[in-house]
Enzyme design. Structure first.
Site, mmCIF file in Angstrom:
data_model
loop_
_atom_site.group_PDB
_atom_site.id
_atom_site.type_symbol
_atom_site.label_atom_id
_atom_site.label_comp_id
_atom_site.label_asym_id
_atom_site.label_seq_id
_atom_site.Cartn_x
_atom_site.Cartn_y
_atom_site.Cartn_z
ATOM 1 N N LYS A 1 4.925 0.981 -6.065
ATOM 2 C CA LYS A 1 3.954 0.846 -4.981
ATOM 3 C C LYS A 1 4.167 1.914 -3.906
ATOM 4 O O LYS A 1 3.200 2.363 -3.273
ATOM 5 C CB LYS A 1 4.036 -0.556 -4.376
ATOM 6 C CG LYS A 1 3.575 -1.671 -5.314
ATOM 7 C CD LYS A 1 2.100 -1.530 -5.677
ATOM 8 C CE LYS A 1 1.596 -2.707 -6.493
ATOM 9 N NZ LYS A 1 0.146 -2.618 -6.791
ATOM 10 N N ALA B 1 9.216 0.635 -5.910
ATOM 11 C CA ALA B 1 9.148 2.080 -6.148
ATOM 12 C C ALA B 1 7.766 2.485 -6.644
ATOM 13 O O ALA B 1 7.215 3.515 -6.223
ATOM 14 C CB ALA B 1 10.215 2.498 -7.156
ATOM 15 N N TYR C 1 9.102 -2.479 -8.880
ATOM 16 C CA TYR C 1 7.809 -2.773 -8.271
ATOM 17 C C TYR C 1 7.644 -2.027 -6.950
ATOM 18 O O TYR C 1 6.621 -1.367 -6.706
ATOM 19 C CB TYR C 1 7.675 -4.281 -8.053
ATOM 20 C CG TYR C 1 6.398 -4.703 -7.369
ATOM 21 C CD1 TYR C 1 5.194 -4.727 -8.060
ATOM 22 C CD2 TYR C 1 6.408 -5.088 -6.027
ATOM 23 C CE1 TYR C 1 4.011 -5.120 -7.431
ATOM 24 C CE2 TYR C 1 5.240 -5.487 -5.394
ATOM 25 C CZ TYR C 1 4.049 -5.503 -6.093
ATOM 26 O OH TYR C 1 2.893 -5.896 -5.468
ATOM 27 N N SER D 1 1.217 -2.521 -1.794
ATOM 28 C CA SER D 1 2.062 -3.655 -1.428
ATOM 29 C C SER D 1 2.953 -3.280 -0.256
ATOM 30 O O SER D 1 3.450 -2.153 -0.171
ATOM 31 C CB SER D 1 2.931 -4.087 -2.607
ATOM 32 O OG SER D 1 3.884 -5.061 -2.209
#
Length: 234
Positions: free
Chosen positions: A151, A149, A147, A134
């Site tokens: 990714k 962190a 999220y 992402s």
């Protein structure tokens, strides 16, 4: 094998690989009906595959899934690590148990899938692993600390795996599909006015993104790369 094959991006990936002639393993965690619908669609287009249930937070379940695919097909050519979750919490309001759940699913879950698949690919002398990352993992997103962190951690995981497994002819790459109108994006999906960071002023098309990932997975000289598939500049 496509993890998270019952979801929006996973669904599109399954269809793209089936259209390219691959037998497709469609993974799901809880949404069996959606996985069955994905299988029905790819079968209707002449593709072949099967569904597999596993919680990627369990190493035993992930290993059992990979073993089942190998037993049925005799090999594993491509692994698509797509499964993930994206709850929204400001950093100071993110409960620790929610933080751990996101990291365990998105980052450690991907590690479990890689660790289960690599021995199969090493034995057969080839393989391609594509991990869905992402843009948030590189730039952060307000309200998405866990999220982002998780990714971000995929960058180091993918590039390390690429270095370690390159001598075995295993290619490992990270792709950023961009914003897609899926259930995971939900209300966070940006309006046209919020796309100023996209130099084309629009999001990328999911079907085109899926075809591109399918093509990249088959590139024999590509490994250890971070590939962005929309018009934001990394």
């Amino acid at each position: 094998m496509v993890t998270g094959g019952s979801g929006g991006i996973g669904h599109a990936l399954c269809l793209a690989f089936a259209r390219a002639g691959f037998w497709v393993g469609v993974h799901y965690a809880r949404h069996k009906e959606a996985a069955e619908e994905t299988l029905r669609e790819l079968s209707a287009e002449g593709g072949e595959g099967a569904i597999y249930q596993a919680d990627i937070r369990s190493g035993l379940e992930v290993q059992a899934m990979i073993d089942a695919v190998q037993k049925r097909q005799g090999r594993l050519d491509v692994l698509l690590c797509n499964a993930g979750i994206a709850p929204s919490h400001l950093l100071l309001r993110c409960p620790e148990d929610e933080w751990l759940r996101v990291i365990d699913t998105n980052l450690t879950g991907t590690y479990r899938c890689l660790a289960a698949a690599a021995p199969v690919m090493i034995k057969q002398g080839s393989g391609s692993i594509m991990v869905i990352g992402s843009y948030a993992g590189l730039h952060g997103t307000s309200g998405q600390a866990a999220y982002a962190a998780s990714k971000a951690g995929l960058v180091g995981l993918v590039q390390t795996a690429a270095r370690e497994w390159g001598p075995h002819n295993i290619r490992v790459n990270l792709v950023y599909p961009g914003w897609q109108p899926t259930a995971m994006a939900g209300d966070a999906f940006p309006s046209l006015e919020q796309l100023s960071d996209h130099v084309l002023g629009r999001v990328s098309d999911l079907e085109d993104v899926s075809r591109t990932i399918c093509h990249l997975a088959q590139r024999p000289g590509l490994s250890g790369q971070m590939i962005n598939l929309d018009s934001r500049i990394l």
